[in-house]
Every structure is written in C-alpha cells, then in structure tokens.
Design a protein around this motif. Structure first.
Motif, PDB file in Angstrom:
ATOM      1  N   ALA A  40     -15.367  -7.935  -6.070  1.00 54.95           N
ATOM      2  CA  ALA A  40     -15.238  -9.334  -6.465  1.00 54.95           C
ATOM      3  C   ALA A  40     -13.909  -9.939  -6.009  1.00 54.95           C
ATOM      4  N   HIS A  52     -15.592 -17.872  -2.504  1.00 51.30           N
ATOM      5  CA  HIS A  52     -16.903 -18.207  -3.061  1.00 51.30           C
ATOM      6  C   HIS A  52     -17.167 -19.702  -2.985  1.00 51.30           C
ATOM      7  N   ASP A 106     -24.041 -16.008   3.066  1.00 49.24           N
ATOM      8  CA  ASP A 106     -25.084 -15.363   2.269  1.00 49.24           C
ATOM      9  C   ASP A 106     -25.323 -16.090   0.960  1.00 49.24           C
ATOM     10  N   HIS A 113     -26.197 -14.496  -2.890  1.00 54.97           N
ATOM     11  CA  HIS A 113     -26.434 -13.314  -3.716  1.00 54.97           C
ATOM     12  C   HIS A 113     -26.979 -13.738  -5.070  1.00 54.97           C
ATOM     13  N   TRP A 125     -13.810  -7.324 -14.179  1.00 58.43           N
ATOM     14  CA  TRP A 125     -14.722  -8.317 -13.594  1.00 58.43           C
ATOM     15  C   TRP A 125     -16.184  -7.941 -13.807  1.00 58.43           C
ATOM     16  N   TRP A 148     -25.682  -7.038  -4.122  1.00 58.99           N
ATOM     17  CA  TRP A 148     -24.970  -6.211  -3.150  1.00 58.99           C
ATOM     18  C   TRP A 148     -25.203  -4.735  -3.475  1.00 58.99           C
ATOM     19  N   LEU A 188     -24.649 -16.935  -6.227  1.00 59.78           N
ATOM     20  CA  LEU A 188     -23.292 -17.082  -5.707  1.00 59.78           C
ATOM     21  C   LEU A 188     -23.394 -16.983  -4.205  1.00 59.78           C
ATOM     22  N   ASP A 207     -20.997 -16.204  -0.547  1.00 63.34           N
ATOM     23  CA  ASP A 207     -19.744 -15.899   0.141  1.00 63.34           C
ATOM     24  C   ASP A 207     -19.619 -16.792   1.352  1.00 63.34           C
ATOM     25  N   LYS A 253     -26.230  -6.411   3.806  1.00 67.08           N
ATOM     26  CA  LYS A 253     -25.386  -6.792   2.663  1.00 67.08           C
ATOM     27  C   LYS A 253     -26.198  -6.922   1.378  1.00 67.08           C
ATOM     28  N   HIS A 268     -18.374 -14.985 -10.020  1.00 63.94           N
ATOM     29  CA  HIS A 268     -18.275 -15.083  -8.568  1.00 63.94           C
ATOM     30  C   HIS A 268     -18.136 -16.535  -8.120  1.00 63.94           C
TER      31      HIS A 268
HETATM   32  C1  GAL Z   1     -18.695 -10.656  -4.995  1.00 63.03           C
HETATM   33  C2  GAL Z   1     -19.039 -11.013  -3.580  1.00 63.03           C
HETATM   34  C3  GAL Z   1     -20.072 -10.080  -3.086  1.00 63.03           C
HETATM   35  C4  GAL Z   1     -19.651  -8.648  -3.307  1.00 63.03           C
HETATM   36  C5  GAL Z   1     -19.157  -8.410  -4.716  1.00 63.03           C
HETATM   37  C6  GAL Z   1     -18.596  -7.059  -5.008  1.00 63.03           C
HETATM   38  O1  GAL Z   1     -17.725 -11.498  -5.523  1.00 63.03           O
HETATM   39  O2  GAL Z   1     -19.477 -12.321  -3.540  1.00 63.03           O
HETATM   40  O3  GAL Z   1     -20.338 -10.329  -1.736  1.00 63.03           O
HETATM   41  O4  GAL Z   1     -18.703  -8.336  -2.379  1.00 63.03           O
HETATM   42  O5  GAL Z   1     -18.204  -9.354  -5.054  1.00 63.03           O
HETATM   43  O6  GAL Z   1     -17.374  -6.864  -4.367  1.00 63.03           O
END
Ligand code: GAL
Length: 423
Positions: free
Chosen positions: A76, A100, A150, A152, A200, A277, A309, A311, A345, A383
């Motif tokens: 994160a 983010h 992406d 997520h 987190w 992820w 979320l 990236d 990913k 995120h």
């Molecule tokens: C999030 C990020 C993901 C993944 C995750 C764990 O914040 O958006 O792509 O990397 O952390 O590290």
C-alpha cells in the motif's frame, strides 16, 4: 546600484532552474541516450511481475531510454509515500510516481506536486477510453492529472476450499455475523479464523466491515460528512470490527500482506481479507490454482458492491527527464502496456477497450463485475479514493490506538474531528 531583494530572489530562481536544466542534460546516459526514473512500491512478489512486464514493453518501445526502477518495499505504499514526500520536499522528484486515483491524487495536485496532463489525453485520444467514474477520480477543476493503469477491488475474502471444508465450513460467510459464528467454531478447533498484517491491512479490514455492515450508501456517507461517525449504527459496526479482530492473529500480525496470505496458504488461518492483487501472489508467485487450491468471494455483506481503487502514474513537477517521463505515461496508457500489466497484477485494465482474450479466471470475472451496470461502485479508504492524504494519515494514527484500546467512541470522535480539520 543596489540589487533589490526581489531581483535577488528571481536571480536565485534562475540559478535553481539552471541547475535543474544542467541536471537533466548531465544525467543523459553514457550511450548518448536518456533516462527516466519511475517511483513505485511494486517490488514484492505479486506486484513486481506486473511492473516488470510493463517496463520490459517500455524498453522495447524506447530502446534509447535507461529505465531507473525506483521502488520502495512495503504494501500500500506505506514506506514509499514517506520517502516520496521527503524527496518532493527536497526538490528531488522522480520523473513519474505511483499515486492512487481519487483524493490521494487530488491532495498531490493541490500541493503542486504533479503536472496537468490534459494535453497528453488529447494527444493520445484517451479521454473516452476510461470509464467516467475513473476519469472523475483523476480530474480536478476540469484538468486531468494522472494516467491510471489498473482497477483493483478491495472487498474480497480469500480462503482455501479444502482447509475450510476440513474445518467443517460448507460456505464462506455472507455476513459479518456469520463470520463471527464460524470464527467461534474455528477457535474451538484451534484454528485462527482470519490472518492479518500491519496497520494498513487492519484499515483495509475496517473498510470492509464498515461497508458490509452499513451498506454502500452509509459507507459513502462516512467520507463526505453525510454519515455521522458517532451514530449508533457506526459505533455498533466498530464494535463488530473489534470482535472480528479478536478472532484474528493480530497479536502476531504478519509484516506485510504476502506473509499474511502465507498463513492462509499454510492453513493456520482460514480467511484473509485483501484486494485482488492477492491473485497475482497466489497464482503467479505461489503457483496455486484458482478454485482448486484457493477461492475468493466478496467480503461479508458486500455482494454486488465493487470497492474500487486505481493505481496511476503522474508526471512530477520539476521532473528532470520530462520528455522521457511522458513516454513512460504513454506506455502506461497504452492498450499493449495495460494488457501486459493487468493479467500479471490481478487487476482489471483501466481502459475499456483492451483485448479481453488476455484475461482469464478471476480477472475475467472481475472485468465483468466492473463493467456491469448493476454493480454498485464505492471507493476505497485505505487505497486513496475517498479520503484526502491528511485525513487518511489521521485515521491511521487513531486506528493504531483503537485496535489496542477497543474504544469505539474515542475512535469515532477522533475520525470525525480530523475530517473537519483536514477539509
Ligand atoms: C495498493 C495498490 C495495489 C497493491 C497494494 C499492495 O495500495 O494500489 O496495486 O500494490 O497496495 O501493495
């Protein structure tokens, strides 16, 4: 003639600008090419594979550019964000950095950390290639500030069907109440119901409990002032969160999200709440087979909801290699780049016009859910979507106390007051 203070200052700025320009040309690589520095936190298993695929495509398309892969370990971005903030403060930006989409990015825009990329969107014809919800999350006052790679989903519960069945569980819990009933039975068998990692991941769990117990409308209201943090149902939800945590291994919490999943893989813990992820870690790094070796469902109480979320990458203000930084962004926004990155990913491509043939199993299912007009979309707290950077940091501090004190009223009061002060 005395030099006015104002002229002195502008002369100082000119020197600074000259230094930067000099920096840019002196960093031209040995072979007469150039370089780009890209800052992210994708260095661990389950994250590195996607970035590597994107970088290797970038290198093929831009053979003259040296790629400086500036990654900082820590899920994160917990460590990366601090280091990035220090670098930006010291006027030492990378060319492009991961951020983010949502209020996280908007905090950076307001702090003057990244460039307006509206021109690049016009040049590349990207604007109508992103879903509106995502475009909105990267736009401020009509200007677009980053390139998302992406999408997520955060509200997911992972488990191993065989471990669950062996423990007498016939189906994963559809509500947090059901989870608590199962957790009590698992405890009787000497099993941990839920593995957990650092702060987190505890916040990530909290957002899924808030979403599952309050429903999407009240959940969204938590972030825009419409849901009162001190109301009875929020306080009751915080009490549920405390109970859920009591069935986790928080006393021996894992150092990051991958080792927390390792406990689920080993079967010492039955469930883990994590974003998708996790699929990259389970299927690529650990070579486990979806549905046979592990399975996933929406976190309790959140069926039909997509806690999203995204990236994205920016062009940092003062980027030493601006032209190369732009080329990196072009890669991030390309169909080819996204189709290499996302299947590795565990994410849905940010663009809506990529080649679906590359997406199988869970990701194909996620793509269908993300595109489905019946899906309710909400944004992730942990995120970066729904709370600005200052408020999110204040929530981290309050949560670290709450998970020890279990004082829901004090936590709610603290979160509500930091909302007001960070507005
Ligand atoms: C999030 C990020 C993901 C993944 C995750 C764990 O914040 O958006 O792509 O990397 O952390 O590290």
């Amino acid at each position: 003639m005395p030099i006015s203070r104002r002229r002195l200052l502008s002369a100082g700025l000119a020197v600074a600008a000259g230094t930067l320009a000099g920096c840019s040309s002196s960093s031209t690589a040995k072979d007469g090419g150039s370089e780009v520095e890209v800052f992210s936190w994708w260095t661990g298993p389950g994250e590195k594979e996607g970035l590597d695929a994107l970088v290797s495509d970038f290198k093929t398309k831009n053979p003259g550019i040296d790629f400086n892969n500036a990654t900082v370990a820590g899920g994160a971005g917990v460590n990366a964000k601090t280091i990035l903030a220090n670098r930006l403060k010291a006027n030492n930006p990378p060319d492009s950095y991961q951020v983010h989409a949502g209020l996280d990015l908007q905090s950076d825009v307001r702090a003057g950390r990244c460039e307006d990329l509206t021109y690049l969107y016009a040049q590349q014809g990207w604007k109508d290639k992103l879903p509106k919800s995502l475009l909105d999350a990267i736009t401020l006052d009509g200007k677009i500030y980053s390139v998302p790679v992406d999408v997520h989903r955060a509200n997911l519960l992972w488990y191993r069907p065989k471990v669950a069945t062996d423990a007498g569980i016939t189906a994963p819990p559809a509500t947090w109440d059901e989870f608590l009933t199962q957790a009590e039975a698992l405890k009787g068998k000497g099993l941990t119901a839920l593995s957990i990692g650092p702060g987190w991941t505890q916040k990530h769990l909290l957002e899924t409990v808030l979403l599952g117990q309050l429903g999407p409308d009240k959940y969204l209201g938590l972030w825009n002032g419409r849901t009162d943090w001190k109301s009875t149902d929020v306080l009751a939800t915080l009490a549920v969160y405390t109970k859920v945590l009591s069935y986790s291994d928080i006393a021996s919490a894992a150092g990051d999200w991958q080792p927390a999943l390792d406990k689920m893989i080993a079967g010492t813990a039955v469930y883990n709440v994590m974003g998708d992820w996790a699929i990259a870690y389970l299927s690529i790094s650990k070579q486990l087979v979806y549905k046979d070796d592990y399975a996933v469902t929406t976190s309790p109480g959140s069926a039909g909801v997509y806690d999203f979320l995204s990236d994205s990458f920016t062009l940092a203000k003062g980027a030493p290699h601006r032209a190369e930084g732009e080329k990196w962004l072009v890669e991030c926004g390309s169909i080819g780049g996204q189709d290499l990155f996302n299947p590795r990913k565990g994410s849905v491509p940010a663009r809506t016009d990529t080649d679906r043939a590359f997406y199988k199993g869970y990701i194909a299912e996620a793509m269908a859910a993300w595109a489905d007009s019946d899906t309710t979309v909400v944004g992730s707290l942990t995120h970066g979507v729904v709370a600005n950077t200052a408020w999110n940091a204040a929530i981290d501090t309050a949560l670290a106390t709450f998970v020890r004190s279990h004082d829901a009223a004090a936590f709610a009061t603290s979160v509500a007051s930091s909302y007001e002060s960070s507005k």
